[in-house]
Design a protein around this motif. Structure first.
Motif, PDB file in Angstrom:
ATOM      1  N   CYS A 107      -9.615   6.456   6.667  1.00 15.19           N
ATOM      2  CA  CYS A 107      -8.442   5.628   7.002  1.00 15.19           C
ATOM      3  C   CYS A 107      -8.417   4.328   6.213  1.00 15.19           C
ATOM      4  N   SER A 108      -9.544   3.645   6.118  1.00 10.75           N
ATOM      5  CA  SER A 108      -9.552   2.365   5.403  1.00 10.75           C
ATOM      6  C   SER A 108      -9.323   2.560   3.909  1.00 10.75           C
ATOM      7  N   THR A 109      -9.881   3.610   3.328  1.00  6.30           N
ATOM      8  CA  THR A 109      -9.673   3.866   1.905  1.00  6.30           C
ATOM      9  C   THR A 109      -8.226   4.218   1.622  1.00  6.30           C
ATOM     10  N   LEU A 110      -7.647   5.054   2.467  1.00  9.86           N
ATOM     11  CA  LEU A 110      -6.240   5.405   2.269  1.00  9.86           C
ATOM     12  C   LEU A 110      -5.346   4.182   2.442  1.00  9.86           C
ATOM     13  N   TYR A 111      -5.605   3.396   3.455  1.00 11.80           N
ATOM     14  CA  TYR A 111      -4.807   2.183   3.670  1.00 11.80           C
ATOM     15  C   TYR A 111      -4.943   1.225   2.489  1.00 11.80           C
ATOM     16  N   ASN A 112      -6.184   0.995   2.059  1.00  9.62           N
ATOM     17  CA  ASN A 112      -6.414   0.074   0.950  1.00  9.62           C
ATOM     18  C   ASN A 112      -5.854   0.593  -0.371  1.00  9.62           C
ATOM     19  N   SER A 113      -5.626   1.882  -0.474  1.00 11.60           N
ATOM     20  CA  SER A 113      -5.018   2.447  -1.676  1.00 11.60           C
ATOM     21  C   SER A 113      -3.500   2.402  -1.613  1.00 11.60           C
ATOM     22  N   ILE A 114      -2.951   2.558  -0.439  1.00 12.27           N
ATOM     23  CA  ILE A 114      -1.500   2.619  -0.284  1.00 12.27           C
ATOM     24  C   ILE A 114      -0.878   1.230  -0.146  1.00 12.27           C
ATOM     25  N   ALA A 115      -1.516   0.332   0.554  1.00 11.62           N
ATOM     26  CA  ALA A 115      -0.940  -0.990   0.837  1.00 11.62           C
ATOM     27  C   ALA A 115      -0.545  -1.767  -0.418  1.00 11.62           C
ATOM     28  N   PRO A 116      -1.395  -1.840  -1.451  1.00 12.26           N
ATOM     29  CA  PRO A 116      -0.978  -2.587  -2.640  1.00 12.26           C
ATOM     30  C   PRO A 116       0.224  -1.958  -3.358  1.00 12.26           C
ATOM     31  N   VAL A 117       0.275  -0.635  -3.381  1.00  7.80           N
ATOM     32  CA  VAL A 117       1.400   0.052  -4.015  1.00  7.80           C
ATOM     33  C   VAL A 117       2.683  -0.263  -3.263  1.00  7.80           C
ATOM     34  N   TYR A 118       2.625  -0.191  -1.947  1.00  5.42           N
ATOM     35  CA  TYR A 118       3.797  -0.496  -1.123  1.00  5.42           C
ATOM     36  C   TYR A 118       4.221  -1.956  -1.304  1.00  5.42           C
ATOM     37  N   ALA A 119       3.252  -2.870  -1.290  1.00  2.83           N
ATOM     38  CA  ALA A 119       3.568  -4.299  -1.440  1.00  2.83           C
ATOM     39  C   ALA A 119       4.202  -4.579  -2.803  1.00  2.83           C
ATOM     40  N   ARG A 120       3.674  -3.935  -3.840  1.00  2.00           N
ATOM     41  CA  ARG A 120       4.226  -4.130  -5.183  1.00  2.00           C
ATOM     42  C   ARG A 120       5.657  -3.598  -5.271  1.00  2.00           C
ATOM     43  N   MET A 121       5.892  -2.417  -4.698  1.00  2.00           N
ATOM     44  CA  MET A 121       7.238  -1.846  -4.745  1.00  2.00           C
ATOM     45  C   MET A 121       8.213  -2.692  -3.919  1.00  2.00           C
ATOM     46  N   LEU A 122       7.753  -3.203  -2.787  1.00  2.00           N
ATOM     47  CA  LEU A 122       8.604  -4.065  -1.966  1.00  2.00           C
ATOM     48  C   LEU A 122       8.950  -5.353  -2.709  1.00  2.00           C
ATOM     49  N   ARG A 123       7.945  -5.955  -3.364  1.00  2.00           N
ATOM     50  CA  ARG A 123       8.165  -7.170  -4.146  1.00  2.00           C
ATOM     51  C   ARG A 123       9.142  -6.894  -5.296  1.00  2.00           C
ATOM     52  N   ASP A 124       8.955  -5.760  -5.977  1.00  2.00           N
ATOM     53  CA  ASP A 124       9.861  -5.393  -7.074  1.00  2.00           C
ATOM     54  C   ASP A 124      11.286  -5.186  -6.573  1.00  2.00           C
ATOM     55  N   ALA A 125      11.435  -4.603  -5.390  1.00  2.00           N
ATOM     56  CA  ALA A 125      12.773  -4.392  -4.828  1.00  2.00           C
ATOM     57  C   ALA A 125      13.420  -5.725  -4.468  1.00  2.00           C
ATOM     58  N   GLU A 126      12.631  -6.646  -3.918  1.00  2.00           N
ATOM     59  CA  GLU A 126      13.164  -7.959  -3.558  1.00  2.00           C
ATOM     60  C   GLU A 126      13.567  -8.764  -4.789  1.00  2.00           C
ATOM     61  N   GLU A 127      12.818  -8.604  -5.878  1.00  2.00           N
ATOM     62  CA  GLU A 127      13.114  -9.347  -7.105  1.00  2.00           C
ATOM     63  C   GLU A 127      14.179  -8.655  -7.953  1.00  2.00           C
ATOM     64  N   GLY A 128      14.602  -7.471  -7.554  1.00  2.00           N
ATOM     65  CA  GLY A 128      15.631  -6.757  -8.298  1.00  2.00           C
ATOM     66  C   GLY A 128      15.106  -5.924  -9.442  1.00  2.00           C
ATOM     67  N   ILE A 129      13.781  -5.866  -9.595  1.00  2.00           N
ATOM     68  CA  ILE A 129      13.180  -5.046 -10.652  1.00  2.00           C
ATOM     69  C   ILE A 129      13.316  -3.564 -10.304  1.00  2.00           C
ATOM     70  N   LEU A 130      13.110  -3.248  -9.056  1.00  2.00           N
ATOM     71  CA  LEU A 130      13.238  -1.873  -8.575  1.00  2.00           C
ATOM     72  C   LEU A 130      14.544  -1.767  -7.796  1.00  2.00           C
ATOM     73  N   ILE A 131      15.412  -0.933  -8.272  1.00  2.00           N
ATOM     74  CA  ILE A 131      16.701  -0.757  -7.614  1.00  2.00           C
ATOM     75  C   ILE A 131      16.673   0.570  -6.870  1.00  2.00           C
ATOM     76  N   VAL A 132      16.922   0.496  -5.576  1.00  2.00           N
ATOM     77  CA  VAL A 132      16.922   1.698  -4.735  1.00  2.00           C
ATOM     78  C   VAL A 132      18.324   2.291  -4.755  1.00  2.00           C
ATOM     79  N   ASP A 133      18.413   3.454  -5.351  1.00  2.00           N
ATOM     80  CA  ASP A 133      19.686   4.161  -5.453  1.00  2.00           C
ATOM     81  C   ASP A 133      19.665   5.312  -4.447  1.00  2.00           C
ATOM     82  N   PRO A 134      20.468   5.235  -3.400  1.00  2.00           N
ATOM     83  CA  PRO A 134      20.455   6.290  -2.380  1.00  2.00           C
ATOM     84  C   PRO A 134      20.772   7.678  -2.929  1.00  2.00           C
ATOM     85  N   SER A 135      21.472   7.737  -4.028  1.00  2.00           N
ATOM     86  CA  SER A 135      21.795   9.056  -4.594  1.00  2.00           C
ATOM     87  C   SER A 135      20.636   9.629  -5.386  1.00  2.00           C
ATOM     88  N   ASN A 136      19.609   8.821  -5.650  1.00  2.00           N
ATOM     89  CA  ASN A 136      18.476   9.296  -6.434  1.00  2.00           C
ATOM     90  C   ASN A 136      17.154   8.918  -5.751  1.00  2.00           C
TER      91      ASN A 136
END
Length: 134
Positions: A46-75
């Motif tokens: 559990c801790s290894t999976l969490y520690n592997s997933i959390a940074p990826v999620y945080a980075r994608m969330l930060r990118d979405a907030e900054e407009g780098i990652l655009i979430v397109d519902p059609s894709n």
């Protein structure tokens, strides 16, 4: 007809948690032999999976907030694929350790079931003459 101790103990260890059948049979030290490595393996997984997933999620969330990652519902498939690849790469560095932890978890679970059954069977056999005398 009542379920025999061997069967009940094996089912407890199989369906509830490794060692629970032995706890039910009042074999506390033997139960600890299976409970401890199972808890350690589960904690590591559990801790290894969490520690592997959390940074990826945080980075994608930060990118979405900054407009780098655009979430397109059609894709959403492309977003899912990107997320999957990044998490897979993050987890891949720990693959050998994760496999060892999974092996320990499975071995402890199976050995707990077998041990619970045989301890219960021994107790069933010891109690059998008492029932015949009544």
């Amino acid at each position: 007809m009542a379920m025999k101790k061997a069967t009940k103990a094996a089912l407890y260890s199989a369906l509830v948690f490794p060692g629970v059948g032995l706890l039910w049979l009042k074999q506390y030290k033997r139960a600890a032999i299976f409970i401890a490595p199972t808890l350690v393996a589960l904690w590591y997984l559990c801790s290894t999976l969490y520690n592997s997933i959390a940074p990826v999620y945080a980075r994608m969330l930060r990118d979405a907030e900054e407009g780098i990652l655009i979430v397109d519902p059609s894709n959403l498939d492309a977003l899912y694929l990107k997320l999957y690849q990044e998490i897979f790469q993050s987890i891949a560095t720990h693959q050998d350790q994760l496999n060892i932890a999974k092996g320990i978890l499975i071995a402890a679970w199976l050995c707990s079931i077998i041990s619970s059954y045989f301890v219960g069977k021994k107790q069933d056999l010891l109690e059998a003459p008492d029932k015949n005398q009544s």
